[in-house]
Design a protein around this motif. Structure first.
Motif, mmCIF file in Angstrom:
data_model
loop_
_atom_site.group_PDB
_atom_site.id
_atom_site.type_symbol
_atom_site.label_atom_id
_atom_site.label_comp_id
_atom_site.label_asym_id
_atom_site.label_seq_id
_atom_site.Cartn_x
_atom_site.Cartn_y
_atom_site.Cartn_z
ATOM 1 N N SER A 222 0.812 -1.227 0.000
ATOM 2 C CA SER A 222 0.000 0.000 0.000
ATOM 3 C C SER A 222 0.843 1.273 0.000
ATOM 4 O O SER A 222 0.283 2.368 -0.011
ATOM 5 C CB SER A 222 -0.936 0.007 1.208
ATOM 6 O OG SER A 222 -0.201 -0.031 2.412
ATOM 7 N N SER B 23 -14.924 -1.115 0.525
ATOM 8 C CA SER B 23 -15.869 -0.268 -0.218
ATOM 9 C C SER B 23 -17.302 -0.565 0.187
ATOM 10 O O SER B 23 -17.678 -1.735 0.384
ATOM 11 C CB SER B 23 -15.712 -0.477 -1.728
ATOM 12 O OG SER B 23 -14.481 0.016 -2.173
ATOM 13 N N ASN C 47 -7.043 -2.395 -7.492
ATOM 14 C CA ASN C 47 -7.501 -1.169 -6.835
ATOM 15 C C ASN C 47 -7.498 -0.011 -7.815
ATOM 16 O O ASN C 47 -6.479 0.317 -8.410
ATOM 17 C CB ASN C 47 -6.590 -0.864 -5.642
ATOM 18 C CG ASN C 47 -7.199 0.161 -4.714
ATOM 19 O OD1 ASN C 47 -7.584 1.238 -5.134
ATOM 20 N ND2 ASN C 47 -7.281 -0.181 -3.435
ATOM 21 N N ARG C 48 -8.653 0.625 -7.969
ATOM 22 C CA ARG C 48 -8.773 1.716 -8.951
ATOM 23 C C ARG C 48 -7.877 2.905 -8.605
ATOM 24 O O ARG C 48 -7.494 3.670 -9.489
ATOM 25 C CB ARG C 48 -10.226 2.178 -9.047
ATOM 26 C CG ARG C 48 -11.150 1.165 -9.742
ATOM 27 C CD ARG C 48 -12.515 1.800 -9.999
ATOM 28 N NE ARG C 48 -13.398 0.937 -10.748
ATOM 29 C CZ ARG C 48 -14.375 0.221 -10.205
ATOM 30 N NH1 ARG C 48 -14.560 0.260 -8.896
ATOM 31 N NH2 ARG C 48 -15.168 -0.530 -10.939
ATOM 32 N N LEU C 49 -7.570 3.077 -7.303
ATOM 33 C CA LEU C 49 -6.713 4.198 -6.908
ATOM 34 C C LEU C 49 -5.302 4.054 -7.461
ATOM 35 O O LEU C 49 -4.586 5.033 -7.632
ATOM 36 C CB LEU C 49 -6.655 4.302 -5.383
ATOM 37 C CG LEU C 49 -7.982 4.617 -4.678
ATOM 38 C CD1 LEU C 49 -7.797 4.617 -3.162
ATOM 39 C CD2 LEU C 49 -8.526 5.964 -5.130
ATOM 40 N N THR D 105 -15.225 4.459 -0.217
ATOM 41 C CA THR D 105 -14.193 3.494 0.149
ATOM 42 C C THR D 105 -13.435 4.059 1.339
ATOM 43 O O THR D 105 -13.072 5.236 1.351
ATOM 44 C CB THR D 105 -13.227 3.248 -1.017
ATOM 45 O OG1 THR D 105 -13.959 2.708 -2.125
ATOM 46 C CG2 THR D 105 -12.131 2.254 -0.627
ATOM 47 N N ALA E 260 -10.856 6.984 1.855
ATOM 48 C CA ALA E 260 -9.690 6.644 1.045
ATOM 49 C C ALA E 260 -9.199 7.813 0.200
ATOM 50 O O ALA E 260 -8.009 7.886 -0.112
ATOM 51 C CB ALA E 260 -10.013 5.454 0.139
ATOM 52 N N GLN E 261 -10.080 8.723 -0.170
ATOM 53 C CA GLN E 261 -9.681 9.841 -1.018
ATOM 54 C C GLN E 261 -9.303 11.076 -0.211
ATOM 55 O O GLN E 261 -8.264 11.691 -0.446
ATOM 56 C CB GLN E 261 -10.794 10.180 -2.006
ATOM 57 C CG GLN E 261 -10.985 9.108 -3.082
ATOM 58 C CD GLN E 261 -11.967 9.540 -4.141
ATOM 59 O OE1 GLN E 261 -13.012 10.103 -3.839
ATOM 60 N NE2 GLN E 261 -11.651 9.283 -5.397
ATOM 61 N N SER F 235 -8.427 -1.757 2.655
ATOM 62 C CA SER F 235 -9.429 -0.945 1.956
ATOM 63 C C SER F 235 -10.761 -1.686 1.943
ATOM 64 O O SER F 235 -10.799 -2.904 1.743
ATOM 65 C CB SER F 235 -8.950 -0.677 0.524
ATOM 66 O OG SER F 235 -9.950 -0.036 -0.230
#
Length: 870
Positions: A263, A812, A342-344, A793, A849-850, A810
């Protein structure tokens, strides 16, 4: 050490001391001591003056003077020390390199002298000593110093074991390629500076790893396999058992380290490279074949696990025929919360982007087959009205899911993976071999014949496209709306508009309502664009291009449309030209206008060319982004309050190449033909054909009766008259995908109902104690996700204050289900081994998460000693 520095140090001591002893066993300063600039200090050399005389001199002096007692020998044993009573009342000064280091580093314990001598190789380099100084504390032990020296050698961010290990492993990756047999520069320096034993002692302490011939290579294998084994639901493959760290408590530290490495935004790429190298060495792909997706659900150690799960889910989707898709969605949601998909992380990594796209394709395919299962008996409509209602309420999702599946799968192709090929074939067979033909057959029955839609081209409650201005725009202007913006995107079909409306509604202050119109027929650009303009009468001009005039004015080009709109206090402009004006010039451009028509062309521009038609779905994705940006610009920069987003026509598209069965070839063009395309033919007096649906534009577009109208033929169903110039992307005929023209009414709203917010969630269960290194926490998403309640998330961890004592996972919350059981989510946290105060409060923390904003803090007690007792 310079004589000036010695003098300065001594003068500083003499500020508070009357007598100072200086023993110089190496005799380094035997000559220099005589010339030291010490104000008011008398020098007595113990190698030249007997101890008794020294005692007498000091006693005679009383407390008047300051005395430096220098000896080029070591300090005598107390039993042999004639000056012991004076020494006990005085200070001792040392100027050897070790003493200087103790002073420079601010260390208080003289017991460290021997340890510093053992680390003389490290301490020879000034830059290393300077870096060490930043971290040294006065009370540091030998073990503390070794840890910090290792951190300096590894160039770690902090003097912590995990940080050192992270740097050492990252050093095995060169130019993005990981080699488990590499020897990094940092490791070479640790060995050459004789810190290797200290490192392995630290590894044993933290991870329980103790081998007669330890190596970074073996340690890497042990950490990754241990992490993998701990995350499995079930037994680990026997071939890996000897790599698992045996101390169960300390093995948790290995799992926490692996999770933090994955991470770490600065180092996750090195994890990816090295874990791939380890997986290859282990032959992991073969070992994973015996494991199910469920048993691997929480395993994040290796990319190969992700690929195995994707293959398993793909096989189950194909075999399930629409059944059991909820369990597949649950697994997909869990994997998206993990590392590899993971989209991030997807934007900066090709592998992650492809894995995330694989799950997008699987999710769309699962929905596609689930929808297919609902219509096992095919389609049947009582009339055209029922058919179009069914398409707008549900059937459009076949087109949408087909597009989403293929577009996501296209993003996987650059990796050269074949995992989705069979799934794409199955989806294609259902879409092109069942959905489109069955829909065509059912639709034909309510389109043709007496009383069919072709005879009237009217649907109750549905606006005809040629009435767009009168029914949709003019009422807004009449009601006092200062300015109406109309965005027309070429070939923007209904299912794409539905996705855009959902996306817009996920933004605060924006409210998008989706409706539809019955498009003109033939469904092509010239007629559709003219129909959307304000007019009293439309009429064909029998020129080379068969242009359509609005109230006698030519409107084929944007410039001509702009001229026509002037009489309505309006203007026309291309989307890219409007955006290029920017905020200030854009406002000036629209200031004196009430009606602004904005033309966007991406889908039709790409799809309507043979060379680029295979990129149609990519063009749709671009369109969604561009129209969203354009809407933002209009409302936020141009102060627009109402925006209508619509289209001239829709389109049909299929991935597979067409064959002769898809062709309604005409033996010859009928007499009177003026223009012939793949999906329409127009002319005068062309009669009828059994291979086509026929009509006149006076009925289907309200063109001026007589010379202003033309007869047309359009192929039945999804057929094409010919394949020249590309045949996968088409429009012009009367299928719902072509004639259901969307209208999105977009408004800015300050109402609370228009504001979006993240979905709420809560921790389930009343337990407030953690007693094992692996702890499962269960949460409930307290409400369903909707247009205004958005998915969120969070990053979950256990902390002591702000210090992590676990890995960070993480999770969601994105379920749109109304069933609470389907909105439950769980996560397993691994707690670092250690002695925790069972009475102290620790906290389960959830952070967005953001934004990294803390959204949950739950106090917990950590009592791992309870588990260790068993």
């Amino acid at each position: 050490m310079s004589t000036q520095r010695i003098a300065d140090s001594l003068n500083a001591l003499f500020a508070t001391q009357r007598v100072i002893f200086w023993h110089d066993p190496e005799g380094e300063f035997a000559l220099a001591v005589n010339s030291l600039p010490l104000d008011g200090v008398s020098l007595l050399r113990l190698d030249e003056i007997p101890a008794l005389k020294v005692k007498l001199d000091l006693e005679r002096d009383g407390n008047a003077g300051k005395w430096l007692l220098y000896s080029p020998a070591g300090e005598p044993e107390p039993s042999l020390d004639w000056l012991l009573d004076i020494r006990l009342r005085s200070k001792t000064f040392r100027a050897d390199s070790t003493s200087i280091l103790l002073e420079d580093l601010g260390l208080v314990s003289q017991t460290l002298r021997s340890h510093l001598k053992e680390r003389s190789k490290f301490l020879k380099a000034k830059d290393r000593v300077d870096r060490l100084k930043r971290w040294v504390m006065p009370t540091d032990t030998p073990e503390d110093l070794d840890l910090k020296m290792l951190a300096v050698m590894a160039r770690a961010d902090q003097p912590e074991f995990f940080a050192i290990l992270l740097r050492l492993f990252s050093g095995l990756v060169v130019d993005g390629v990981g080699s488990i047999d590499n020897v990094s520069k940092a490791w070479q320096e640790i060995v050459s500076n004789e810190l290797e034993p200290a490192f392995w002692s630290l590894v044993k302490q933290e991870l329980g790893y103790s081998e007669t011939a330890p190596s970074l290579r073996d340690l890497l294998f042990r950490i990754l396999v241990t992490d993998f084994a701990r995350s499995l639901q079930g037994a680990c493959p026997g071939q890996l058992g000897h790599f698992i760290l045996t101390d169960k408590s300390l093995a948790a530290n290995a799992a926490v380290f692996a999770s933090r490495w994955r991470s770490d935004m600065a180092h996750f790429s090195s994890y990816n490279a090295l874990s791939a190298a380890v997986a290859k060495e282990l032959g992991l792909n073969n070992l994973l074949m015996a494991l199910t997706a469920e048993s691997l659900a929480d395993a994040m150690s290796f990319e190969a696990v992700e690929q195995r799960i994707i293959k398993d889910l793909k096989d189950r989707i194909i075999a399930g025929a629409g059944a059991g898709m909820d369990s597949i969605r649950t697994l997909i949601a869990r994997r998206r919360d993990g590392h590899w998909a993971n989209r991030l992380l997807a934007q900066g990594n090709d592998v992650t982007r492809a894995l995330a796209a694989s799950y997008d394709a699987l999710e769309a395919a699962a929905g596609f087959f689930e929808l297919k299962a609902q219509y096992g008996a095919g389609f049947s409509f009582t009339d055209a009205n029922a058919g179009l209602l069914a398409y707008q309420s549900d059937l459009f999702r076949f087109d949408q899911l087909y597009r989403q599946c293929n577009h996501a799968a296209d993003a996987v192709e650059p990796m050269g993976w074949a995992v989705l090929h069979e799934l794409r074939e199955r989806v294609e067979n259902v879409y092109s071999g069942w959905f489109v033909p069955d829909l065509s057959s059912a639709w034909s029955k309510v389109l043709e014949g007496e009383g069919g839609l072709l005879s009237t081209w009217k649907i109750q409650g549905m606006v005809n496209q040629q009435d767009f201005y009168v029914r949709q725009v003019k009422p807004l202007l009449d009601a006092g709306t200062k300015r109406v913006f109309v965005v027309i995107s070429d070939a923007f079909r209904y299912e794409v508009a539905e996705e855009l409306a959902r996306d817009i509604n996920s933004r605060s202050r924006f409210k998008a309502a989706l409706s539809s119109m019955l498009g003109v027929l033939p469904s092509y650009t010239t007629l559709g664009m003219a129909a959307l303009l304000p007019h009293d009468k439309l009429a064909y001009k029998l020129n080379a291009n068969l242009d359509v005039a609005a109230d006698g004015a030519p409107v084929a080009t944007v410039e001509q449309r702009s001229s026509h709109l002037e009489r309505y206090e309006g203007v026309a402009i291309k989307a890219e030209d409007l955006l290029a004006l920017g905020k200030d010039k854009g406002r000036e451009f629209v200031r004196d206008r009430r009606l602004i028509y904005i033309y966007h062309d991406r889908i039709d521009m790409i799809g309507d060319k043979q060379a680029s038609e295979t990129k149609t779905f990519e063009a749709v994705a671009d369109t969604l982004v561009e129209l969203g940006q354009l809407a933002n610009f209009i409302i936020n920069s141009l102060n627009g309050s109402i925006v209508l987003i619509t289209a001239d026509h829709g389109f049909m598209y299929q991935e597979s190449a067409l064959d002769m069965a898809d062709k309604s070839a005409l033996d010859e063009k009928p007499s009177g033909t003026l223009k012939a395309k793949k999906r329409y033919l127009i002319g005068q007096g062309i009669g009828k054909s059994s291979k086509a649906w026929a009509g006149n534009t006076a009925v289907t577009a309200d063109t001026d009766v007589g010379e202003g109208s033309l007869d047309f033929w359009v192929p039945k169903g999804a057929a094409r008259f010919h394949f020249a110039g590309g045949a996968r992307f088409v429009h012009g005929s009367a299928m719902p995908q072509e004639i259901v023209v969307p209208v999105i009414t977009l408004r800015e709203s300050e109402s609370d109902k228009a504001k979006t917010r993240p979905v709420d969630f809560s921790l389930l269960g009343a337990s407030n104690k953690v007693v094992t290194n692996k702890q499962r926490f269960e949460f409930i998403q307290t409400e369903a996700v909707s247009e205004r309640v958005l998915p969120r998330t969070v990053l979950l961890s256990l902390r002591d204050g702000d210090t992590l004592i676990s890995d960070e996972q993480s999770l969601s919350f994105d379920s749109a289900s109304q069933l609470m059981d389907e909105r439950k989510r769980s996560v397993i946290l691994t707690i670092l081994a250690g002695n925790y105060d069972r009475n102290k409060e620790h906290f389960l923390i959830a952070r967005d998460a953001q934004t990294k904003v803390e959204v949950l803090r739950q106090p917990l007690k950590v009592d791992l000693a309870f588990a260790n007792d068993f």
